[in-house]
Design an enzyme around this catalytic site. Structure first.
Site, PDB file in Angstrom:
ATOM      1  N   GLU A  39       0.811  -1.214   0.000  1.00 58.72           N
ATOM      2  CA  GLU A  39       0.000   0.000   0.000  1.00 58.72           C
ATOM      3  C   GLU A  39       0.847   1.269   0.000  1.00 58.72           C
ATOM      4  O   GLU A  39       0.516   2.260  -0.663  1.00 58.72           O
ATOM      5  CB  GLU A  39      -0.934   0.017   1.225  1.00 58.72           C
ATOM      6  CG  GLU A  39      -1.956  -1.097   1.247  1.00 58.72           C
ATOM      7  CD  GLU A  39      -1.497  -2.316   2.036  1.00 58.72           C
ATOM      8  OE1 GLU A  39      -2.346  -2.957   2.680  1.00 58.72           O
ATOM      9  OE2 GLU A  39      -0.275  -2.617   2.008  1.00 58.72           O
ATOM     10  N   ILE A  65      23.336  -1.505 -19.373  1.00 58.59           N
ATOM     11  CA  ILE A  65      23.557  -2.643 -18.482  1.00 58.59           C
ATOM     12  C   ILE A  65      22.664  -3.827 -18.832  1.00 58.59           C
ATOM     13  O   ILE A  65      22.997  -4.964 -18.545  1.00 58.59           O
ATOM     14  CB  ILE A  65      23.357  -2.215 -17.011  1.00 58.59           C
ATOM     15  CG1 ILE A  65      24.341  -1.098 -16.660  1.00 58.59           C
ATOM     16  CG2 ILE A  65      23.549  -3.383 -16.062  1.00 58.59           C
ATOM     17  CD1 ILE A  65      25.792  -1.450 -16.912  1.00 58.59           C
ATOM     18  N   GLU A  77      28.394   0.215 -10.448  1.00 61.95           N
ATOM     19  CA  GLU A  77      27.731   1.430  -9.978  1.00 61.95           C
ATOM     20  C   GLU A  77      28.821   2.364  -9.489  1.00 61.95           C
ATOM     21  O   GLU A  77      29.705   1.965  -8.753  1.00 61.95           O
ATOM     22  CB  GLU A  77      26.774   1.102  -8.828  1.00 61.95           C
ATOM     23  CG  GLU A  77      26.073   2.311  -8.250  1.00 61.95           C
ATOM     24  CD  GLU A  77      26.920   3.131  -7.298  1.00 61.95           C
ATOM     25  OE1 GLU A  77      26.838   4.368  -7.351  1.00 61.95           O
ATOM     26  OE2 GLU A  77      27.674   2.540  -6.504  1.00 61.95           O
ATOM     27  N   HIS A 126      18.765   5.411 -10.693  1.00 64.89           N
ATOM     28  CA  HIS A 126      17.749   5.327  -9.649  1.00 64.89           C
ATOM     29  C   HIS A 126      17.114   6.677  -9.342  1.00 64.89           C
ATOM     30  O   HIS A 126      16.294   6.783  -8.435  1.00 64.89           O
ATOM     31  CB  HIS A 126      18.352   4.717  -8.377  1.00 64.89           C
ATOM     32  CG  HIS A 126      18.710   3.269  -8.551  1.00 64.89           C
ATOM     33  ND1 HIS A 126      19.889   2.876  -9.135  1.00 64.89           N
ATOM     34  CD2 HIS A 126      18.042   2.134  -8.241  1.00 64.89           C
ATOM     35  CE1 HIS A 126      19.931   1.555  -9.162  1.00 64.89           C
ATOM     36  NE2 HIS A 126      18.831   1.084  -8.640  1.00 64.89           N
TER      37      HIS A 126
END
Length: 753
Positions: A16, A424, A659, A688
């Site tokens: 939720e 990637i 990364e 991200h």
């Protein structure tokens, strides 16, 4: 004797919180509506834990993104650029987590790293010489009050000062510069909570299970010697997890605190430490129910352990927060003989109360059922798998010829330009992709219709990659739901939950598969779509696989065999896939080991003897039989790699992408220092975050890379797959990446060429 938990899953039984938060990000609900959804969820969880009979219920373990970030914002540890944004406090918080690009400015997100040895990620607090640590927020107090208003007494939780400083980054300053102000801020928190009616506070200090010697031990002692001079009447629980506290056990148990939380699951020396002596005036919060795996607790073994502990005041607890396991088994459809072996977060509450009752002498039916469950072997071994492992030799783990010779062969064959560009692997998983995959899974569309849809998507994205000038293409992985689950679905020995979501970072959840038995591959997994893609273009297309260590680490592993044995089984299965890809004309194969660093023992002395001595060979086993002209790539994301560079080089891949963008390219110094030989692709922008990096920004990043890595060894790529990004931002970012690489390639081109 009572029961307690360290923390509870935040996303909710049906995720939720994820859906509410993402609606807020899309401007579909207001901040007030998001806050109300969060309050409803917290109340539901507190009531559930209380109804289960748990005595010690935590509060402030909830977060919209990450509790380390919550602690930093509570204490004013916020970069000036974000603090200056003309945004609401909630939106500034999300700017720290996700970055911000809009009318009010342009800031990058905070660095993100793995939380100890888990697949959860935390945001790294940033201290500078101008940081003024002080209490500025109210979240911990507000959530305690919410529970109190509902008639539920909770134990507020906050990241402890030693762990907070240890996990942070310091720019032009030192951790010791902030001890006085940090202690004062925590003491203010103590006083305000005590005034509200709190009786306990939980200080999470998992950093204590690492090597804590020398100056680190002195910092811990200094912090707590000062902090505990003013507790305002609160009882203090110093909670540790993910290992044992051998370096500071004596210091810890002699602090003027009321509770010590220790991990008896991952803490190999914890039981011996407690048996060596534990103060009669302190309460031991014994973490005996595994908070990181989904198997049922073996009651007889746990009770036998507890009875050996010379402790007068005992709380039976989880080994860590239940954040790391799914919400409940009740929503799963496993057959009853299978289902009885699992305990998710809700079921672990019942395990705690079962153990409490049996330790008090009550012979419950649950205990009898548990005895029966463990009386028989759960699975039968696969003879073919064990025979194959028995015939492995040292040569099985060694690729020939050596790296330098392979590099010459591959360069001659591929003729790639300087600074070759690629991604990637994954491309955005749009609603259409997810819906079509779900329709196929539910048999609502035919195999032919599904294949046509996937094929058209692959062709569309291949053309786009060719149009912007990428050098090595990918097929986009539209047929895959998850980089581990997809492979597990095609391997013997795996089970899959329907709702087994676990938070990875922010609103991002993963659904780890369950390794039920011996693992084997019976037919090709990725060959169909990899070869389809290669037939559509004259450019090289990478075959995309997940490595054996990552498959293990991002699954719920077996507890009846060693992790080494389980990983070798997976490695042999992936080796079969590698050889089939090669046989079918795929020249570049990427074997992602995103989670290699994740399970590294937290104590450096254990790195090789307990992990790297089998994890590295397992990866080598996967590619040891390929031809010299087949180029092996691997990828690692969101961990700290600088201290294991020799082990990474020993993987003997040809190319590795890291990364790097959220860690400020700090890995480059380690590569330079260790004379790293593999070709490398440090991520040049952060996938991200939704912000789109400019060509100029990426150009600057590439120049930083070239200052420390020879240009002949550099690949240009994002720092991770693009699955979670939107189509527009993904295409714009990769196009800018390609443009930046071409511009620098032209700069490096000798005059006259």
């Amino acid at each position: 004797m009572t029961t307690s938990i360290i923390g509870f899953p935040r996303l909710g039984e049906h995720r939720e919180l994820k859906f509410s938060t993402e609606k807020y990000w899309r401007h579909q609900i207001t901040a007030d509506q998001l806050q109300q959804a969060a309050r409803d969820l917290r109340l539901k969880h507190w009531q559930l834990v209380k109804a289960a009979g748990i005595d010690g219920i935590p509060s402030n373990d909830f977060s919209f993104f990450d509790t380390t970030l919550d602690t930093a914002t509570l204490l004013n540890i916020v970069p000036d650029a974000v603090d200056a944004l003309d945004l609401s406090p909630l939106d500034r918080y999300f700017a720290l987590a996700r970055g911000y690009q809009g009318d009010h400015g342009d800031v990058k997100a905070l660095p993100m790293k793995k939380w100890f040895n888990t697949n959860y990620h935390y945001l790294v607090p940033q201290f500078t010489a101008t940081t003024q640590v002080k209490l500025v927020g109210s979240k911990i107090f507000d959530e305690y009050q919410e529970a109190q208003d509902a008639g539920i007494q909770t134990r507020p939780v906050i990241v402890g000062p030693f762990t907070l400083l240890s996990l942070s980054e310091f720019h032009d300053c030192q951790p010791t510069d902030f001890v006085t102000d940090l202690v004062a801020a925590y003491q203010t928190i103590f006083a305000r909570l005590a005034a509200q009616g709190a009786d306990w506070i939980q200080l999470d200090e998992p950093e204590l299970v690492k090597d804590v010697t020398g100056t680190r031990r002195e910092l811990f002692k200094t912090l707590y010697d000062q902090l505990l001079t003013q507790k305002s009447g609160l009882k203090v629980l110093v909670q540790t997890y993910f290992g044992d506290v051998r370096d500071v056990y004596t210091d810890l148990i002699h602090l003027p605190i009321e509770g010590v939380g220790l991990d008896f699951h991952e803490g190999r020396k914890t039981a011996d430490l407690v048996r060596s002596g534990f103060p009669a005036d302190k309460t031991l919060f014994a973490g005996v129910v595994n908070g990181k795996n989904i198997w049922r607790n073996h009651y007889a073994q746990t009770l036998a352990l507890l009875k050996t502990l010379p402790v007068q005041r005992l709380v039976i607890s989880t080994s860590c927060s239940l954040l790391h396991v799914p919400f409940t088994v009740a929503n799963e459809t496993f057959p009853a003989p299978v289902k009885q072996h699992f305990a998710f977060a809700t079921e672990k509450l019942g395990e705690l109360t079962d153990l409490q009752a049996n330790l008090a002498g009550q012979k419950t039916t649950a205990f009898a059922a548990n005895q029966a469950l463990f009386a028989q072997p759960r699975v039968q071994p696969n003879p073919k798998v064990h025979d194959r492992i028995a015939h492995l030799t040292a040569d099985s783990f060694t690729r020939q010829p050596a790296l330098a010779q392979r590099a010459k062969i591959q360069q001659r064959e591929f003729q790639l330009p300087l600074l070759p560009t690629t991604t990637i692997g994954s491309f955005p998983q749009t609603r259409d992709v997810k819906r079509t995959r779900a329709q196929f899974r539910k048999h609502e569309i035919s195999q032919a219709d599904y294949d046509h849809f996937i094929g058209e998507h692959i062709k569309e994205w291949l053309k786009w990659q060719e149009d912007i000038g990428l050098d090595v293409l990918v097929h986009g992985e539209f047929e895959r739901n998850d980089m581990v689950e997809y492979f597990g679905q095609h391997l013997d020995g795996y089970l899959f939950s329907r709702n087994g979501w676990v938070q990875s970072y922010g609103t991002r959840g993963v659904k780890p598969p369950i390794i039920w038995g011996d693992v084997a591959r019976n037919q090709p997994i990725t060959v169909k779509w990899s070869t389809f893609a290669q037939r559509q273009t004259d450019k090289l297309v990478k075959g995309m696989l997940t490595g054996p260590v990552t498959i293990l680490n991002w699954s719920f592993p077996r507890e009846d065999i060693s992790q080494r044995e389980s990983t070798i089984q997976i490695a042999l299965a992936i080796q079969d896939e590698v050889l089939d890809l090669e046989k079918n004309g795929i020249k570049i194969i990427q074997i992602d080991e995103a989670a290699l660093r994740e399970k590294l023992p937290l104590r450096q002395s254990d790195w090789y003897s307990e992990y790297l001595d089998w994890a590295v060979p397992a990866f080598r086993l996967v590619h040891s039989r390929v031809q010299p002209g087949t180029q092996i790539h691997t990828h690692m994301c969101y961990s700290e790699f600088t201290d294991i560079i020799p082990a990474i080089q020993n993987l003997d891949a040809d190319v590795i992408s890291f990364e790097a963008s959220r860690s400020n390219l700090e890995i480059l110094d380690a590569l330079q220092r260790e004379h790293f030989q593999l070709q490398v692709g440090p991520g040049v922008y952060d996938i991200h975050s939704p912000r789109i990096p400019s060509v100029a920004e990426i150009t600057t990043t590439i120049h930083q890379i070239l200052a420390k890595v020879p240009e002949q060894k550099v690949w240009i790529n994002p720092d991770c797959g693009l699955k979670t990004r939107g189509v527009t931002e993904a295409k714009a970012s990769v196009a800018n990446l390609t443009a930046a690489a071409k511009a620098i390639r032209a700069e490096l081109q000798p005059k006259g060429d």
